[in-house]
Design an enzyme around this catalytic site. Sequence first.
Site, PDB file in Angstrom:
ATOM      1  N   SER A 292       2.724  10.635  -5.223  1.00 39.89           N
ATOM      2  CA  SER A 292       1.406   9.722  -5.709  1.00 39.89           C
ATOM      3  C   SER A 292       0.450   9.737  -4.494  1.00 39.89           C
ATOM      4  O   SER A 292      -0.423   9.261  -4.922  1.00 39.89           O
ATOM      5  CB  SER A 292       2.045   8.231  -5.687  1.00 39.89           C
ATOM      6  OG  SER A 292       2.577   8.025  -6.772  1.00 39.89           O
TER       7      SER A 292
ATOM      8  N   TYR B  39       2.119  -0.179  -4.410  1.00 39.44           N
ATOM      9  CA  TYR B  39       2.717  -0.872  -5.665  1.00 39.44           C
ATOM     10  C   TYR B  39       2.917  -2.298  -5.040  1.00 39.44           C
ATOM     11  O   TYR B  39       2.113  -3.099  -4.467  1.00 39.44           O
ATOM     12  CB  TYR B  39       3.998  -0.040  -6.030  1.00 39.44           C
ATOM     13  CG  TYR B  39       3.743   1.365  -6.124  1.00 39.44           C
ATOM     14  CD1 TYR B  39       2.992   1.754  -6.931  1.00 39.44           C
ATOM     15  CD2 TYR B  39       4.370   2.159  -5.220  1.00 39.44           C
ATOM     16  CE1 TYR B  39       2.553   3.336  -7.122  1.00 39.44           C
ATOM     17  CE2 TYR B  39       4.066   3.506  -5.496  1.00 39.44           C
ATOM     18  CZ  TYR B  39       3.268   4.046  -6.305  1.00 39.44           C
ATOM     19  OH  TYR B  39       3.135   5.367  -6.358  1.00 39.44           O
TER      20      TYR B  39
ATOM     21  N   TYR C 238      -0.729  15.619 -14.417  1.00 40.09           N
ATOM     22  CA  TYR C 238      -0.439  14.636 -13.771  1.00 40.09           C
ATOM     23  C   TYR C 238       1.058  15.233 -13.132  1.00 40.09           C
ATOM     24  O   TYR C 238       1.017  14.938 -11.815  1.00 40.09           O
ATOM     25  CB  TYR C 238       0.011  13.312 -14.465  1.00 40.09           C
ATOM     26  CG  TYR C 238       0.594  12.270 -13.816  1.00 40.09           C
ATOM     27  CD1 TYR C 238       0.109  11.714 -12.745  1.00 40.09           C
ATOM     28  CD2 TYR C 238       2.245  12.263 -13.978  1.00 40.09           C
ATOM     29  CE1 TYR C 238       0.738  10.702 -12.191  1.00 40.09           C
ATOM     30  CE2 TYR C 238       2.682  11.244 -13.136  1.00 40.09           C
ATOM     31  CZ  TYR C 238       2.101  10.171 -12.291  1.00 40.09           C
ATOM     32  OH  TYR C 238       2.699   9.567 -11.506  1.00 40.09           O
TER      33      TYR C 238
ATOM     34  N   VAL D 157       6.667   8.781  -3.567  1.00 40.82           N
ATOM     35  CA  VAL D 157       8.162   8.789  -3.657  1.00 40.82           C
ATOM     36  C   VAL D 157       8.816  10.021  -2.911  1.00 40.82           C
ATOM     37  O   VAL D 157      10.004  10.082  -2.646  1.00 40.82           O
ATOM     38  CB  VAL D 157       8.868   8.662  -4.977  1.00 40.82           C
ATOM     39  CG1 VAL D 157       8.500   7.115  -5.573  1.00 40.82           C
ATOM     40  CG2 VAL D 157       8.167   9.900  -5.939  1.00 40.82           C
TER      41      VAL D 157
ATOM     42  N   LYS E  32      -2.700  10.906  -5.822  1.00 37.29           N
ATOM     43  CA  LYS E  32      -3.464   9.856  -6.639  1.00 37.29           C
ATOM     44  C   LYS E  32      -5.143   9.418  -6.073  1.00 37.29           C
ATOM     45  O   LYS E  32      -5.914   9.455  -6.883  1.00 37.29           O
ATOM     46  CB  LYS E  32      -3.081   8.826  -7.001  1.00 37.29           C
ATOM     47  CG  LYS E  32      -1.574   8.905  -8.013  1.00 37.29           C
ATOM     48  CD  LYS E  32      -0.965   7.827  -8.162  1.00 37.29           C
ATOM     49  CE  LYS E  32       0.410   7.989  -9.078  1.00 37.29           C
ATOM     50  NZ  LYS E  32       1.317   7.070  -9.061  1.00 37.29           N
TER      51      LYS E  32
HETATM   52  N1  GLU Z   1       5.430  11.759  -9.825  1.00 43.51           N
HETATM   53  C1  GLU Z   1       6.070  10.479  -9.612  1.00 43.51           C
HETATM   54  C2  GLU Z   1       6.134   9.611 -10.732  1.00 43.51           C
HETATM   55  O1  GLU Z   1       5.396   9.730 -11.716  1.00 43.51           O
HETATM   56  C3  GLU Z   1       4.870   9.746  -8.624  1.00 43.51           C
HETATM   57  C4  GLU Z   1       5.515   8.442  -8.337  1.00 43.51           C
HETATM   58  C5  GLU Z   1       5.262   8.166  -6.775  1.00 43.51           C
HETATM   59  O2  GLU Z   1       5.017   8.903  -5.838  1.00 43.51           O
HETATM   60  O3  GLU Z   1       5.198   6.788  -6.422  1.00 43.51           O
HETATM   61  O4  GLU Z   1       7.272   9.098 -11.053  1.00 43.51           O
END
Ligand code: GLU
Length: 310
Positions: free
Chosen positions: A64, A243, A191, A261, A67
């Site tokens: 993430s 988050y 994505y 993650v 992003k």
């Molecule tokens: N590719 C992961 C997902 O969509 C990213 C989530 C993350 O890094 O928080 O679940």
Amino acid sequence: MTDIAAILTRIERAMAQETERGRVADYIPELGTVDPARFGIAAAMADGRVISAGDATLPFSIQSVSKVFALSLALGRLGDACWARVGREPSGDPFNSIVQLEADDGIPRNPLINAGAIVVSDILLAGRTPESAVTAILDFVRRAAEDEGIGIDTAVATSESDTGFRNRALAHFMRAAGNLDHDPEETLAVYFRQCAIAMSCEQLARAGRIFAFAGHTGPGSDALITPARARRINALMLTCGHYDGSGEFAFEVGLPGKSGVGGGILAIAPGKASVAVWSPGLNAVGNSRLGTMALEMLARETGWSVFGGV
Ligand code: GLU
């Protein structure tokens, strides 16, 4: 003058003593194979130095953290029109929450949760194939890091695509609500691969300089994003980058930051440094356990919190 090299070495030694390292994410099976003993940290400074300690040259899955780079590109393409399709408020919910999306008619709360990032991928797909949209993201990250060696871990991308049912649910719901312009599979192809970009702490710290130094990679470089955009993305990182752990991260660290993650966190000390830390074990809200602790220690020792004090 703050001796960053000494601080990073102290942090790395302190983290090596930690026995409780958190839990490595395994809902993307390929991520579950990463060694939880890894720890790296790197800081890209205003004067161009990159200082690091631990496993700072080993690539990991940035997940993430990607992003913020995809968002930079989407804002460059579509400008403020992006905000008609994705909000700017913290979600207070897990990264992959479905509940809120239904209540909000398919408009994700912010671009740093999964649903919001999938909308950003959809914006980047306009007029392009999934392959060229992914190439555009990768090129942007490479330019920001000034490193052509950055690539995608295709085993991670395939692993996520094979198991990404929840992200598919988010994408299909948004398509039904009229907030995706493309076939959800095409949008997700962008994505999933963007999340599977692999970078080391040193590369990620260098890429993050655009947020620390008002769009620039270093003194005298051309800006990749405008200063206003860097400021706004930092604001989003501060309020939404972790988050439902974002409030706690602001409280304890006090820096804009984005976690993934894969165990990486990019933290921005505006005007001072871009810092990347990596330790694969996660805490209960899905942020790197040791990475967060390391950044708490860094903020205390440097006084870099954007809220002042130490
Ligand atoms: N590719 C992961 C997902 O969509 C990213 C989530 C993350 O890094 O928080 O679940």
